[in-house]
Enzyme design. Structure first.
Site, PDB file in Angstrom:
ATOM      1  N   LYS A  83      27.024  60.663  57.710  1.00 41.18           N
ATOM      2  CA  LYS A  83      27.129  62.167  57.043  1.00 41.18           C
ATOM      3  C   LYS A  83      25.734  62.788  57.482  1.00 41.18           C
ATOM      4  O   LYS A  83      24.648  62.447  57.380  1.00 41.18           O
ATOM      5  CB  LYS A  83      27.137  61.694  55.361  1.00 41.18           C
ATOM      6  CG  LYS A  83      27.281  63.314  54.738  1.00 41.18           C
ATOM      7  CD  LYS A  83      27.507  63.159  53.353  1.00 41.18           C
ATOM      8  CE  LYS A  83      27.774  64.178  52.709  1.00 41.18           C
ATOM      9  NZ  LYS A  83      28.087  63.966  51.356  1.00 41.18           N
ATOM     10  N   SER A 158      31.685  67.033  49.528  1.00 41.19           N
ATOM     11  CA  SER A 158      30.965  67.584  50.750  1.00 41.19           C
ATOM     12  C   SER A 158      30.867  66.721  51.965  1.00 41.19           C
ATOM     13  O   SER A 158      30.469  66.908  52.802  1.00 41.19           O
ATOM     14  CB  SER A 158      29.368  67.701  50.344  1.00 41.19           C
ATOM     15  OG  SER A 158      28.709  66.409  50.048  1.00 41.19           O
ATOM     16  N   SER A 182      31.467  64.475  45.599  1.00 47.59           N
ATOM     17  CA  SER A 182      31.508  64.767  47.131  1.00 47.59           C
ATOM     18  C   SER A 182      31.760  63.369  47.858  1.00 47.59           C
ATOM     19  O   SER A 182      32.086  63.411  49.111  1.00 47.59           O
ATOM     20  CB  SER A 182      30.051  65.069  47.511  1.00 47.59           C
ATOM     21  OG  SER A 182      29.802  66.442  47.314  1.00 47.59           O
TER      22      SER A 182
END
Length: 480
Positions: A83, A158, A182
């Site tokens: 990420k 996210s 997320s």
């Protein structure tokens, strides 16, 4: 060598076994995934920084270790893109912000350290919203990640880049983080699995809020078993995180099979009317009750009293955002998105009594939820209140006729669970009439992460909804 497309949709477990037996090499596995990225990523935009040459070098080194009898880790040879909120030494990490568009860290985040130590091979970074704020993956540096089930729709966030990459076979496992949903929201939107672990289960370092309970790190994958495999290396104590739990990660290496008959399951389609949910999400999840009943569970409609949870989340999140990004507002206001500015300023407006009241409410909430789980073993509910929405929207502005005033409001079905401190799993559950994925949220008692995984695994095997591949692959001529 097996066909590349076969390698890209094998489970992480299957790949680790094949690699350990030398039925396939790490170079072959990496090459297959890089080819998939080359074919699909220009359309989906899930991987935003690719380190292909170094990834192939790492794969060759992994093959050499195995060939010479050196010890290898449980994730030996698995490709992974991290990420873009997680620092990677020597590899660009932008946090989705133009302020950090050329930022190259000099150290790895602890999550990255643990994955690499376990044998996973870094191939790049996955897309995020600006500074990771919000559940729609779009930013000024790389643009939007498109949903592979409908390219006109959001991939969530996210960890939206991670979710889309998993759905398309660009990587078998992924790392992510979760404050208000997320890990769970993008899993739901992309028909994959995401676990928000108990706070402290996966340690975090460096961390600006080391004592905080709101934000956690965790795994995503295409199956619950692969999430558990990833947890086996992510979990476990670390002295740099004061929250970290002592239970070793190896406890997640157990097999997930087993009977769930007799479990007491509370089903809540809308948290007792506390959150609006679009009818198409309700309809897609309605059969979930029958699935748990068929598995031998006792199911009834119920939910804990979450009074005050909104205030707790909004206060703690605003305080955390201001602490993390307040300096950026002072020096780069004109380079920050309006929602980011708003959330930082909300944090600055908080008083000492505001934070004290939030702490008191949080304590009372903990005990109400604890008592609720003396009656029930699981709480199941929608992950997201909407199906994947139009990619051109900043966020859904109306849910089932109810206006959403801020970019956070439509995520309440996830963020209200965040403040309980309970582990929560997003598992594929069905589709809308338009073919958009919908995930079921499985919540367990405090620190009962394994129970949540076990229940999710049983549900996954009964429904097999996660086996439906995204249409973008067929559209691009990629077998799935």
């Amino acid at each position: 060598m097996p066909p590349a497309d076969d390698l890209c949709f094998r489970t992480a477990y299957e790949l680790t076994v094949a690699l350990a037996r030398r039925e396939v090499s790490a170079r072959e596995v990496m090459t297959a995934h890089l080819e998939r990225i080359e074919r699909v990523n220009p359309t989906v935009n899930a991987i935003v920084t690719l380190d292909a040459d170094r990834a192939l070098e790492r794969a060759a080194e992994a093959d050499e270790r195995l060939a010479t009898g050196q010890p290898v880790g449980p994730l030996h040879g698995l490709p992974v893109a991290h990420k873009d909120l997680h620092d990677t030494a020597g590899l660009r990490t932008t946090y989705g912000s133009p302020i950090f568009a050329d930022h190259v860290p000099d150290r790895d985040h602890l999550v990255v350290q643990r994955l690499r130590r376990a044998g996973a091979l870094t191939l790049g970074k996955t897309n995020v919203p600006e500074l990771g704020l919000g559940s729609h993956t779009v930013n000024p540096v790389f643009g939007a990640t498109r949903n592979p089930y409908d390219l006109s729709r959001s991939a969530g966030g996210s960890s939206g880049g991670a979710g889309a990459a998993l759905a398309c076979g660009m990587q078998p496992i992924a790392d992510g983080s979760d404050t208000g949903g997320s890990l769970r929201n993008p899993a739901s939107f992309n028909n994959v699995v995401g676990l928000r672990p108990s706070p402290g289960r996966v340690p975090s370092w460096p961390d600006r809020v080391p004592w905080g309970q709101l934000s956690v790190k965790g795994p995503m994958a295409r199956t619950v078993a692969d999430v558990a495999l990833t947890m086996s290396v992510l979990a476990g104590p670390d002295p740099r995180d004061p929250r970290s739990l002592d239970t070793p990660g190896s406890t997640f290496a157990w097999q997930l099979g087993g009977d769930v008959a007799g479990l007491r399951v509370a089903w809540s389609p809308d948290l007792g009317g506390a959150v609006p949910v679009d009818p198409e999400v309700r309809d897609a999840l309605a059969p979930a009750v029958e699935v748990f009943t068929a598995l031998g569970c006792e199911v009834e409609e119920a939910c804990p009293d979450l009074s005050g949870a909104d205030e707790v989340f909004l206060a703690q999140r605003a305080w955390q955002v201001e602490l993390a990004y307040g300096a950026l507002l002072d020096g780069h206001r004109d380079r920050l998105a309006p929602d980011v500015v708003w959330n930082i300023e909300e944090g600055r407006a908080l008083s000492g009594p505001d934070l004290g009241r939030a702490q008191a409410l949080h304590g009372a909430l903990f005990h109400r939820v604890r008592v609720f789980f003396e009656t029930y073993d699981l709480l199941v509910l929608p992950v997201s209140q909407v199906a994947p929405f139009d990619i051109g929207l900043a966020y859904p502005t109306v849910v089932d006729g109810t206006p959403m005033e801020t970019y956070l409001d439509w995520m309440r079905s996830a963020y209200l669970i965040s403040v309980t401190g309970c582990p929560a799993l997003s598992v594929p559950a069905g589709f809308t009439p338009r073919g958009l994925p919908v995930g079921l949220q499985v919540v367990g008692p405090h620190r009962q992460d394994w129970s949540v995984l076990k229940a999710g695994h049983a549900f996954e095997r009964a429904t097999r909804a996660g086996e439906r591949r995204p249409p973008v692959l067929a559209d691009l001529g990629v077998p799935a």
